[in-house]
Design a protein around this motif. Sequence first.
Motif, PDB file in Angstrom:
ATOM      1  N   ALA A 156       0.850  -1.201   0.000  1.00 46.46           N
ATOM      2  CA  ALA A 156       0.000   0.000   0.000  1.00 46.46           C
ATOM      3  C   ALA A 156       0.884   1.250   0.000  1.00 46.46           C
ATOM      4  CB  ALA A 156      -0.966  -0.058   1.176  1.00 46.46           C
ATOM      5  N   LEU A 157       0.561   2.247   0.812  1.00 53.79           N
ATOM      6  CA  LEU A 157       1.332   3.499   0.804  1.00 53.79           C
ATOM      7  C   LEU A 157       2.823   3.275   1.033  1.00 53.79           C
ATOM      8  CD1 LEU A 157      -1.010   5.868   2.891  1.00 53.79           C
ATOM      9  CD2 LEU A 157      -0.667   5.862   0.413  1.00 53.79           C
ATOM     10  N   GLY A 158       3.139   2.330   1.902  1.00 55.36           N
ATOM     11  CA  GLY A 158       4.542   2.070   2.215  1.00 55.36           C
ATOM     12  C   GLY A 158       5.376   1.631   1.028  1.00 55.36           C
ATOM     13  N   GLY A 159       4.716   1.101  -0.003  1.00 54.39           N
ATOM     14  CA  GLY A 159       5.432   0.671  -1.201  1.00 54.39           C
ATOM     15  C   GLY A 159       6.240   1.787  -1.853  1.00 54.39           C
ATOM     16  N   TRP A 160       5.822   3.028  -1.633  1.00 53.43           N
ATOM     17  CA  TRP A 160       6.578   4.171  -2.167  1.00 53.43           C
ATOM     18  C   TRP A 160       7.985   4.255  -1.580  1.00 53.43           C
ATOM     19  CZ3 TRP A 160       5.054   7.203  -6.067  1.00 53.43           C
ATOM     20  CH2 TRP A 160       3.691   7.297  -6.375  1.00 53.43           C
ATOM     21  N   PHE A 161       8.174   3.712  -0.400  1.00 50.68           N
ATOM     22  CA  PHE A 161       9.412   3.931   0.351  1.00 50.68           C
ATOM     23  C   PHE A 161      10.263   2.673   0.503  1.00 50.68           C
ATOM     24  CE2 PHE A 161       5.974   6.700   2.033  1.00 50.68           C
ATOM     25  CZ  PHE A 161       6.357   7.842   1.351  1.00 50.68           C
ATOM     26  N   ILE A 162       9.981   1.663  -0.311  1.00 51.85           N
ATOM     27  CA  ILE A 162      10.788   0.441  -0.310  1.00 51.85           C
ATOM     28  C   ILE A 162      11.520   0.385  -1.645  1.00 51.85           C
ATOM     29  CG2 ILE A 162      10.770  -2.075  -0.086  1.00 51.85           C
ATOM     30  CD1 ILE A 162       9.770  -0.506   2.403  1.00 51.85           C
ATOM     31  N   ASP A 163      12.837   0.504  -1.609  1.00 55.04           N
ATOM     32  CA  ASP A 163      13.626   0.510  -2.844  1.00 55.04           C
ATOM     33  C   ASP A 163      13.832  -0.880  -3.421  1.00 55.04           C
ATOM     34  OD1 ASP A 163      13.866   3.237  -3.050  1.00 55.04           O
ATOM     35  OD2 ASP A 163      15.891   3.323  -2.210  1.00 55.04           O
ATOM     36  N   ARG A 164      13.967  -1.877  -2.531  1.00 53.48           N
ATOM     37  CA  ARG A 164      14.272  -3.215  -3.042  1.00 53.48           C
ATOM     38  C   ARG A 164      13.954  -4.249  -1.964  1.00 53.48           C
ATOM     39  NH1 ARG A 164      19.020  -2.131  -4.123  1.00 53.48           N
ATOM     40  NH2 ARG A 164      20.148  -2.998  -2.368  1.00 53.48           N
ATOM     41  N   ILE A 165      13.518  -5.415  -2.413  1.00 52.17           N
ATOM     42  CA  ILE A 165      13.448  -6.567  -1.511  1.00 52.17           C
ATOM     43  C   ILE A 165      14.165  -7.725  -2.182  1.00 52.17           C
ATOM     44  CG2 ILE A 165      11.266  -5.838  -0.441  1.00 52.17           C
ATOM     45  CD1 ILE A 165       9.979  -8.211  -1.952  1.00 52.17           C
ATOM     46  N   GLU A 166      14.762  -8.552  -1.374  1.00 49.47           N
ATOM     47  CA  GLU A 166      15.404  -9.770  -1.861  1.00 49.47           C
ATOM     48  C   GLU A 166      14.836 -10.919  -1.059  1.00 49.47           C
ATOM     49  OE1 GLU A 166      19.707  -9.382  -1.862  1.00 49.47           O
ATOM     50  OE2 GLU A 166      19.462  -7.220  -2.202  1.00 49.47           O
ATOM     51  N   GLY A 167      14.037 -11.736  -1.740  1.00 49.03           N
ATOM     52  CA  GLY A 167      13.386 -12.848  -1.061  1.00 49.03           C
ATOM     53  C   GLY A 167      11.929 -12.925  -1.462  1.00 49.03           C
ATOM     54  N   ASP A 168      11.143 -13.496  -0.599  1.00 50.35           N
ATOM     55  CA  ASP A 168       9.739 -13.780  -0.864  1.00 50.35           C
ATOM     56  C   ASP A 168       8.870 -12.554  -0.579  1.00 50.35           C
ATOM     57  OD1 ASP A 168       7.122 -14.674  -0.826  1.00 50.35           O
ATOM     58  OD2 ASP A 168       7.434 -16.158   0.749  1.00 50.35           O
ATOM     59  N   PRO A 169       8.258 -11.940  -1.614  1.00 52.89           N
ATOM     60  CA  PRO A 169       7.429 -10.753  -1.380  1.00 52.89           C
ATOM     61  C   PRO A 169       6.228 -11.014  -0.473  1.00 52.89           C
ATOM     62  CG  PRO A 169       7.653 -11.195  -3.752  1.00 52.89           C
ATOM     63  CD  PRO A 169       8.340 -12.297  -3.015  1.00 52.89           C
ATOM     64  N   SER A 170       5.604 -12.204  -0.590  1.00 54.81           N
ATOM     65  CA  SER A 170       4.436 -12.460   0.253  1.00 54.81           C
ATOM     66  C   SER A 170       4.814 -12.527   1.728  1.00 54.81           C
ATOM     67  CB  SER A 170       3.705 -13.738  -0.185  1.00 54.81           C
ATOM     68  OG  SER A 170       4.507 -14.884  -0.053  1.00 54.81           O
ATOM     69  N   SER A 171       6.042 -12.955   2.004  1.00 60.36           N
ATOM     70  CA  SER A 171       6.526 -12.990   3.385  1.00 60.36           C
ATOM     71  C   SER A 171       6.606 -11.585   3.966  1.00 60.36           C
ATOM     72  CB  SER A 171       7.891 -13.668   3.433  1.00 60.36           C
ATOM     73  OG  SER A 171       8.437 -13.587   4.717  1.00 60.36           O
TER      74      SER A 171
END
Length: 196
Positions: A156-171
Amino acid sequence: MRLVLASASPSRRMILTSAGVDPVIDPADVDEDAIQASLVDAPPAHVVAALAEAKADAVAPRHPGDVVIGGDSMLLLDGVLQGKPHTPERTVERWRAQAGKTAELLTGHCIIHGDRRVVETARTTVTFAAASEADIAAYAASGEPLACAGAFTLEALGGWFIDRIEGDPSSVIGLSLPLVRRALYDFGLDVSTFWR
């Protein structure tokens, strides 16, 4: 046979409903602070797994024959586990500490079916944006991150402030679908059994 979620988390419910499952929602009532206090010297992954297990154990007796999922997420930032901030002020403090940094989101799972269980912690690396003070304040004021591990959401709104994830997005959202799938397979069950 039903899939029971031992949580009131709207994010965990959303993951399952988006994946074709209408879970039974039966939130566990456990003393998370007491559990954490009893595990002060435990590794962080063990703490979140123990919380997930306590939730699943509290709910499973009410649902014999069903599959019960307990979960808990915490952010490991600079070696310290961070739970939910609960207030806008605490959210601002958290974001000032994590903005521009990389941390690890730990999501503990306990999946119970009959006398069998799988207890496992999913680890996902999260890189936070160097968010502006105005955006941090606005995000905290939105209320969205107050009840979220690590003071953020990905979906949601927080997605604006996450540059990258490494791993399982659903987690990161709160429940690892790959981990739950593997547990169901271990129990001799198919994922599609639970689809609506």
